[in-house]
Design a protein around this motif. Sequence first.
Motif: not given
Lengths: 270, 410, 406
Positions: B295-296, B24-25, B291-293, B21-22, B17-18, B288-289
């Motif tokens: 963190f996760e 996709g962006a 960096i978020m990844a 989305l990445t 999913r992640r 954003n995507t």
Amino acid sequence: MIYDVCPPTIHLRKGMKVMIGQAVFALLVILSGAPVCPAADTLAAEHIVDTAIRYYRGQSSAAIMDMKIVRPAWSRELSLKAWTKGQKNSLFTIISPPKDEGNGTLKKGDEMWTYNPKINRIIKLPPSMMSQSWMGSDFSNDDLAKSDSIVEDYVHRLIGAEFHEGKRVHVIQCTPKPGAAVVWGKQVLKIREDHILLLQEFYDEDNRLVKFLTGTQIEPVGGKVFPRFWTMQKGTDGRDFTIVAYREVRFDMEIPDDFFTRTSLTNAWR
Amino acid sequence: MSLYSYMAWRNIWRNPRRSLLTMGAIAFATVILIFMLSLQFGNYSTIIDSVVKMRTGHLQVQATGYQENRDIHLAVADPSQVAATLDRAPEVSGFTFRAHAFALVSSDNRSYGTVVTGISDRELTTSSLARTISEGRFLTEDEGAQALVGNILAKNLRVKPGDEVALLGQGLDGSVAATIVTVRGILSSGQDQFDRVSFYIPLPYFQELFGMGEAVHEIVVIAERLEDVAGLKQRLEEEVAGDTGRALRVLDWKELSPGLLEAITLDLMTGFLFYIVLIVVVAFSISNTFIMAIFERKKELGLMLALGSRPARLTGILFLEYGMLTTLGLAAGILIGCLVTLYFGAYGIQIPGMAEMARHYGVPERVFPQLSFLSVGIGSGLVVGISLCTSLIPVWKVRRLRPVPAMAEG
Amino acid sequence: MLLQLAWRNIWRNPRRTILILAAVTIAVWSMVFSSALMRGIADQMVRNGIATLTGHIQIHQQGFRDDPSAAMHMKNPTELKQTLQDHLPPGALFSARVRTNAVASNARHSGGVTLVGIDPDREKKLSFVSSSIISGNYLDAEDPYGIIIGTSLMNSLKTRVGNKLVVMAQDTRQKMSSRAFRITGEYRAELEATEKEFVFITLPAAQNLLKMDEALSEICIVLPDREKVRETAAALARILPKDHEILAWQEMLPLVTATLRLYESIIYLWYLVAFTAMAFGLVNTFLMAVLERIREFGLLRALGMKSRWIIQGVMTESFFLLVIGIALGNALGAISVIGLSHTGIDLSVFAGGTQYWGLPKIIYPVLLASDAILVNGIVLVLGLLVSGYPALKASHFTPVEAMAHT
């Protein structure tokens, strides 16, 4: 032959109308030599110009002229008949070459009309056309329409004297009066003491010569001593010029005012 | 597939999913950039094309000095010779002949000085002139004394189709050229400066009237594509201008309509401002995507470090992951972007308010984006650049990662 | 309770929150800023159009637009001016003009122009001429021979300040009338076409040249408020005699009006693009935030929390984030707009000396309240809508699923 150039309604008047008073005044001015004061100087110069223009145009005139337009790559000749009266009215019509026969120009005051026999129409020249050349020559429509303005629109000053064929020549600088509708920066005229205009130079505002008109071969023409050839030259390189030669000319005949009408414009060449 | 790539690939699909989305962006950014660039470039070629087709052509062959002096004598004496050369050139999509002369045009009581243009039947295959007819119809060569008049000039002259207009000018030999023509059609290009002066008559009639013989003033050439113009110009210069000892000269659209290129540059620069804003938004969306990844996955990465993975290897894997995500997103973006652009390229886009503008500038009322290597190249290049830059942030983060705190977090 | 909980949740992971805020802020900023740029360009076009002699409202004799000649004039200027004085809103400016087609020539060149006779003092307040003089001086009301021409005409006539220019036009009696003027000033306009077309002399000089006595061809009105134009024009149409034509700028500048509409649509399209770009980041971040807390949600569900509440909780969080992001975005947008409002963005380096279209060379961003409100509304509503997906996700974790998640 001379009758040919006159419409039937025009009667020639023998002799030349001489304005004695003016001539005497001019003579006095000329004989007195150097001017005593600027005002008199200006007045004298204006008078010389005025007299020369009157002498040149006459009270009225009728003429046949040949015109030759010369360009580096080609040249062209045409002949025309011309009538003038006073300084406001004139009428020109082309008589040869046959292709252009009948094309004419009528000038009344500051306005001009042109006629073409092929389409049988008279067209008033719009303002934008006034600075265009007349029939492709180096004379502009304005040159024809505003021939009188040299007296009215300028301040005249004697700036020198020369001799030509043993006669004294006045060099006169003409500066436009403020507000006068004149494009030139100045004009310089050379007028011989017998009122013959030898040279008219047109300068722009930076005192650069734009074009000049010269009169040559001075001889009796139509009862007056007169330059038979007039050359208008553009610039100073001698590449573009137009020569007008008087074939026949007659001065000071009676031409009725109603001769300078649109009807005459369409019929004059016939 | 090396072990690294395999691990990276596995990592991507561990959290589909992640990753989707990445991608996709990235894909969306690519689509938008490709589409917008195509739109802008398409717009320019539409504008260039329409100016070119309306007036000047891509190229013109003229007598040397005519462009500056507009002297009727500076004519191309033997246009057929040039025509033969043009017929052989494969890049030429069409060409036509024009001749111009200054003349007085006059209706019953109104007269204006204007430039009369002689046009040939070839005009139909070359220019969009025929499409600007608003009343009456177009001219054909064999019709003689007929004219097309710009709508403002017609209004000034107070004439309509069927009325007569006198024409008075001067022929090549200096003789008076005069005729009466019947107004056949009215032209409304929407561009005032043209509609105020346009006056067209058939070329053979023009040549007869002004004593031009076979001579013309302009040979107007339309190339198949805008890109062909430079090469074609060079060839013509060699063949035509060279043969005539430089008596003839080849001019391109930039020389023929100065200002057009500058206007386009200005518009491009205005567009550029918006691209900067768009790029900022896209960059944020992608970073954003990313960096978020990170963190996760901090815990997971900390674990790997604790298990003895060297940080260099870890960043290598991360780079590969981002590379793969970017490549996939980019591929999808390019594919979709091209499809979308091609679709609108075929059907055009109608934007409210565009119609009047378009009429005024004489361009089509729809905008057609134009897919090109340039727009795809710039669009995807930007995305790759942004991805590369933003992927450095998480990679840099990993380098500073200490195993224990990372695992303790979350 | 819910609000407090949400607020606390937001700050449990400040780094993530900051990322989301940044995404929202940048998106809002981009929308605010780019719409301000677009409005700036459009506004500049309108202003230029209005300042280039159009004004807000013009009054002519009926038929003047079809035949702009000296003969088409308004004969009762005093009466007309009085009426305007009485009926125009306070703060409105008007200026009388004479306008006709003419030919300007010097010794070597000539060209067709539009001759405009102006009242220098009044004109100064409402059109571009006085502020666009780049060499020489503006017209002196006492100078009957002064003329001001544009740079482009200056170049094509190959003349300069101080030189003479002869102007020729048809007067009211259709007679040719001409007079020499001295070029006292040179102006630069936004469009080359303007520079080529208009030459300015004083009103009395024009009336004198065209033999118009006191008559006028045109009255140009500028109102204190651009929004009141149509209303005022309609009011004037009721008061003034029927042989006067009253036109608002929208009718006189159809192209600018069309451009405004075009820009309006482009702005909305742009919102859509910027929002979608933002939405990807937003959904991704929210989704991760939710996934990260999967155990927490699972636990809440196991404790009997209704999925509706979970949705509400997540949505409230995103609402907070959106509101803060929007506020920051607006602030950033306002700062960049205000920062650029004096210097503008100068594109003239790329555009050379001439102009082809009406695009301004320096863009001064203009922020409209309506745009800002719209941006805020769009981001908030659509933002909540897209955060619905992660919220829904969060509410559907089964406890088992959640516990299994590492």
